[in-house]
Design a protein around this motif. Structure first.
Motif, PDB file in Angstrom:
ATOM      1  N   GLY A   1       0.810  -1.217   0.000  1.00 22.63           N
ATOM      2  CA  GLY A   1       0.000   0.000   0.000  1.00 22.63           C
ATOM      3  C   GLY A   1       0.836   1.256   0.000  1.00 22.63           C
ATOM      4  N   TRP A   2       1.794   1.307  -0.881  1.00 23.81           N
ATOM      5  CA  TRP A   2       2.688   2.448  -0.972  1.00 23.81           C
ATOM      6  C   TRP A   2       2.759   2.920  -2.414  1.00 23.81           C
ATOM      7  CZ3 TRP A   2       6.305  -1.564   1.377  1.00 23.81           C
ATOM      8  CH2 TRP A   2       6.600  -2.570   0.455  1.00 23.81           C
ATOM      9  N   ALA A   3       3.319   4.076  -2.608  1.00 25.25           N
ATOM     10  CA  ALA A   3       3.627   4.597  -3.938  1.00 25.25           C
ATOM     11  C   ALA A   3       4.853   5.485  -3.781  1.00 25.25           C
ATOM     12  CB  ALA A   3       2.455   5.385  -4.502  1.00 25.25           C
ATOM     13  N   PHE A   4       5.560   5.717  -4.876  1.00 27.74           N
ATOM     14  CA  PHE A   4       6.792   6.494  -4.834  1.00 27.74           C
ATOM     15  C   PHE A   4       6.746   7.525  -5.959  1.00 27.74           C
ATOM     16  CE2 PHE A   4       7.413   2.218  -3.331  1.00 27.74           C
ATOM     17  CZ  PHE A   4       7.910   2.427  -2.049  1.00 27.74           C
ATOM     18  N   LEU A   5       6.684   8.779  -5.599  1.00 24.63           N
ATOM     19  CA  LEU A   5       6.687   9.862  -6.575  1.00 24.63           C
ATOM     20  C   LEU A   5       8.134  10.278  -6.804  1.00 24.63           C
ATOM     21  CD1 LEU A   5       5.107  11.960  -8.269  1.00 24.63           C
ATOM     22  CD2 LEU A   5       5.084  13.408  -6.221  1.00 24.63           C
ATOM     23  N   VAL A   6       8.631  10.058  -8.027  1.00 18.29           N
ATOM     24  CA  VAL A   6      10.014  10.375  -8.372  1.00 18.29           C
ATOM     25  C   VAL A   6      10.032  11.713  -9.100  1.00 18.29           C
ATOM     26  CG1 VAL A   6      12.054   9.647  -9.678  1.00 18.29           C
ATOM     27  CG2 VAL A   6      10.628   7.932  -8.516  1.00 18.29           C
ATOM     28  N   LEU A   7      10.755  12.661  -8.548  1.00 21.01           N
ATOM     29  CA  LEU A   7      10.907  13.992  -9.129  1.00 21.01           C
ATOM     30  C   LEU A   7      12.363  14.142  -9.540  1.00 21.01           C
ATOM     31  CD1 LEU A   7       8.871  15.849  -6.378  1.00 21.01           C
ATOM     32  CD2 LEU A   7       8.031  14.895  -8.534  1.00 21.01           C
ATOM     33  N   ASP A   8      12.618  14.092 -10.852  1.00 17.64           N
ATOM     34  CA  ASP A   8      14.009  14.077 -11.314  1.00 17.64           C
ATOM     35  C   ASP A   8      14.269  15.044 -12.458  1.00 17.64           C
ATOM     36  OD1 ASP A   8      12.611  12.712 -13.251  1.00 17.64           O
ATOM     37  OD2 ASP A   8      13.831  10.890 -13.154  1.00 17.64           O
ATOM     38  N   THR A   9      13.401  16.049 -12.592  1.00 14.56           N
ATOM     39  CA  THR A   9      13.688  17.128 -13.541  1.00 14.56           C
ATOM     40  C   THR A   9      13.817  18.418 -12.728  1.00 14.56           C
ATOM     41  OG1 THR A   9      11.372  17.763 -13.902  1.00 14.56           O
ATOM     42  CG2 THR A   9      12.269  15.976 -15.301  1.00 14.56           C
ATOM     43  N   PRO A  10      14.592  19.378 -13.216  1.00 12.31           N
ATOM     44  CA  PRO A  10      14.717  20.644 -12.472  1.00 12.31           C
ATOM     45  C   PRO A  10      13.366  21.304 -12.207  1.00 12.31           C
ATOM     46  CG  PRO A  10      16.434  20.500 -14.129  1.00 12.31           C
ATOM     47  CD  PRO A  10      15.508  19.322 -14.366  1.00 12.31           C
TER      48      PRO A  10
ATOM     49  N   PRO B   1      -3.565  -1.473  16.114  1.00 11.06           N
ATOM     50  CA  PRO B   1      -2.928  -0.680  17.177  1.00 11.06           C
ATOM     51  C   PRO B   1      -1.646  -0.008  16.694  1.00 11.06           C
ATOM     52  CG  PRO B   1      -2.648  -3.027  17.578  1.00 11.06           C
ATOM     53  CD  PRO B   1      -3.581  -2.903  16.417  1.00 11.06           C
ATOM     54  N   VAL B   2      -1.052  -0.560  15.648  1.00 13.32           N
ATOM     55  CA  VAL B   2       0.082   0.066  14.972  1.00 13.32           C
ATOM     56  C   VAL B   2      -0.339   0.263  13.517  1.00 13.32           C
ATOM     57  CG1 VAL B   2       2.470  -0.214  14.227  1.00 13.32           C
ATOM     58  CG2 VAL B   2       1.774  -1.016  16.489  1.00 13.32           C
ATOM     59  N   PRO B   3      -0.318   1.487  13.000  1.00  9.83           N
ATOM     60  CA  PRO B   3      -0.739   1.723  11.611  1.00  9.83           C
ATOM     61  C   PRO B   3       0.360   1.287  10.631  1.00  9.83           C
ATOM     62  CG  PRO B   3      -0.148   3.792  12.658  1.00  9.83           C
ATOM     63  CD  PRO B   3      -0.021   2.720  13.703  1.00  9.83           C
ATOM     64  N   TYR B   4       0.265   0.046  10.172  1.00  8.07           N
ATOM     65  CA  TYR B   4       1.339  -0.519   9.363  1.00  8.07           C
ATOM     66  C   TYR B   4       1.523   0.157   8.020  1.00  8.07           C
ATOM     67  CZ  TYR B   4       2.938  -3.994  12.563  1.00  8.07           C
ATOM     68  OH  TYR B   4       3.534  -4.598  13.635  1.00  8.07           O
ATOM     69  N   TRP B   5       0.544   0.925   7.557  1.00  2.00           N
ATOM     70  CA  TRP B   5       0.758   1.672   6.315  1.00  2.00           C
ATOM     71  C   TRP B   5       1.914   2.650   6.473  1.00  2.00           C
ATOM     72  CZ3 TRP B   5      -3.850   0.827   8.714  1.00  2.00           C
ATOM     73  CH2 TRP B   5      -4.341   1.833   9.586  1.00  2.00           C
ATOM     74  N   TRP B   6       2.078   3.222   7.688  1.00  2.00           N
ATOM     75  CA  TRP B   6       3.218   4.115   7.947  1.00  2.00           C
ATOM     76  C   TRP B   6       4.499   3.310   8.136  1.00  2.00           C
ATOM     77  CZ3 TRP B   6       1.668   8.503   6.434  1.00  2.00           C
ATOM     78  CH2 TRP B   6       0.448   9.076   6.818  1.00  2.00           C
TER      79      TRP B   6
ATOM     80  N   ALA C   1       1.981   6.589   1.615  1.00  2.00           N
ATOM     81  CA  ALA C   1       1.312   5.436   2.221  1.00  2.00           C
ATOM     82  C   ALA C   1      -0.195   5.537   2.003  1.00  2.00           C
ATOM     83  CB  ALA C   1       1.608   5.389   3.716  1.00  2.00           C
ATOM     84  N   SER C   2      -0.821   4.394   1.751  1.00  5.55           N
ATOM     85  CA  SER C   2      -2.276   4.347   1.573  1.00  5.55           C
ATOM     86  C   SER C   2      -2.924   3.533   2.689  1.00  5.55           C
ATOM     87  CB  SER C   2      -2.634   3.737   0.216  1.00  5.55           C
ATOM     88  OG  SER C   2      -4.034   3.545   0.122  1.00  5.55           O
ATOM     89  N   ARG C   3      -3.545   4.226   3.625  1.00  5.82           N
ATOM     90  CA  ARG C   3      -4.298   3.550   4.686  1.00  5.82           C
ATOM     91  C   ARG C   3      -5.420   2.710   4.078  1.00  5.82           C
ATOM     92  NH1 ARG C   3      -9.096   5.027   6.912  1.00  5.82           N
ATOM     93  NH2 ARG C   3      -8.967   6.989   5.790  1.00  5.82           N
ATOM     94  N   ARG C   4      -6.106   3.264   3.099  1.00  9.17           N
ATOM     95  CA  ARG C   4      -7.230   2.568   2.465  1.00  9.17           C
ATOM     96  C   ARG C   4      -6.807   1.214   1.905  1.00  9.17           C
ATOM     97  NH1 ARG C   4      -8.779   1.502  -2.339  1.00  9.17           N
ATOM     98  NH2 ARG C   4      -7.255   2.856  -3.342  1.00  9.17           N
ATOM     99  N   ALA C   5      -5.624   1.138   1.307  1.00  6.47           N
ATOM    100  CA  ALA C   5      -5.161  -0.130   0.735  1.00  6.47           C
ATOM    101  C   ALA C   5      -5.097  -1.221   1.802  1.00  6.47           C
ATOM    102  CB  ALA C   5      -3.798   0.060   0.077  1.00  6.47           C
TER     103      ALA C   5
END
Length: 198
Positions: A44-53, A113-118, A88-92
């Motif tokens: 339940g994750w995603a990665f936004l890659v910013l690699d241009t100026p 009790p522990v939010p595993y999405w984080w 992180a996506s809690r919904r996922a």
């Protein structure tokens, strides 16, 4: 590089050389991140890659870094040619654990009790940091100020069900990566491991 050396050399780098980072190396970072452990194999994750100026500049603008504001930390961090934002996506997780093999059809957050999405996205972030070291690069994990999360979302079209856990700057380390202007370096604590009883 041996794994023990990767762990030993990992540190937060806050100033970078102007050289670009090979896109294949960035791709390896996010590929390794996707190998992190995750509850229920939710991913339940995603990665936004910013690699241009332009994207890197928009990141700093959308997260409240006024281009006319100068301080040692911000001036150094803005030299990074790449920023990776782990989300992180809690919904996922709530949806995954409502599936037949888990059966939590009420989708209640009280079951967590522990939010595993984080937690899981944090572990993925560490793999990005370690891969940077293994590739001979520097990286730094830092938080996006809460009051700027919505402007960040709007700037990059991030869906409401994904929340940034922070951001990671990546680049080539300078020869002198000292932390001028920062408080005195703290020593690593050796009183944090307890065996048997606290």
């Amino acid at each position: 590089m041996e794994f023990a050396e990767v762990v030993r050399r990992r540190r937060m780098v806050r100033r970078y050389a102007p050289d670009p980072v090979d896109r294949a190396v960035v791709d390896r970072m996010v590929a390794h991140a996707q190998r992190a452990p995750n509850a229920g194999f939710t991913q339940g994750w995603a990665f936004l890659v910013l690699d241009t100026p332009a994207d890197v500049a928009l990141f700093w603008e959308s997260t409240g870094a006024d281009p006319d504001t100068h301080n040692a930390w911000l001036d150094g961090m803005r030299t990074a040619p790449v920023i990776i934002v782990p989300l992180a996506s809690r919904r996922a997780y709530l949806e995954r654990y409502a599936e037949d093999d888990k059966g939590w059809t009420d989708r209640s957050e009280d079951r967590w009790p522990v939010p595993y999405w984080w937690v899981d996205t944090g572990m993925a972030s560490l793999l990005i940091l370690q891969t940077a070291v293994d590739e001979g690069l520097g990286a730094c994990f830092f938080g996006i100020p809460g009051e700027h999360v919505e402007t960040f979302r709007a700037a990059f079209g991030v869906p409401d069900d994904h929340a940034p856990v922070g951001a990671i700057t990546v680049g080539h380390r300078l020869t002198d990566t000292g932390s001028s202007g920062s408080p005195a370096r703290r020593e690593r604590r050796d009183d944090v491991v307890h065996r048997g009883r606290w």
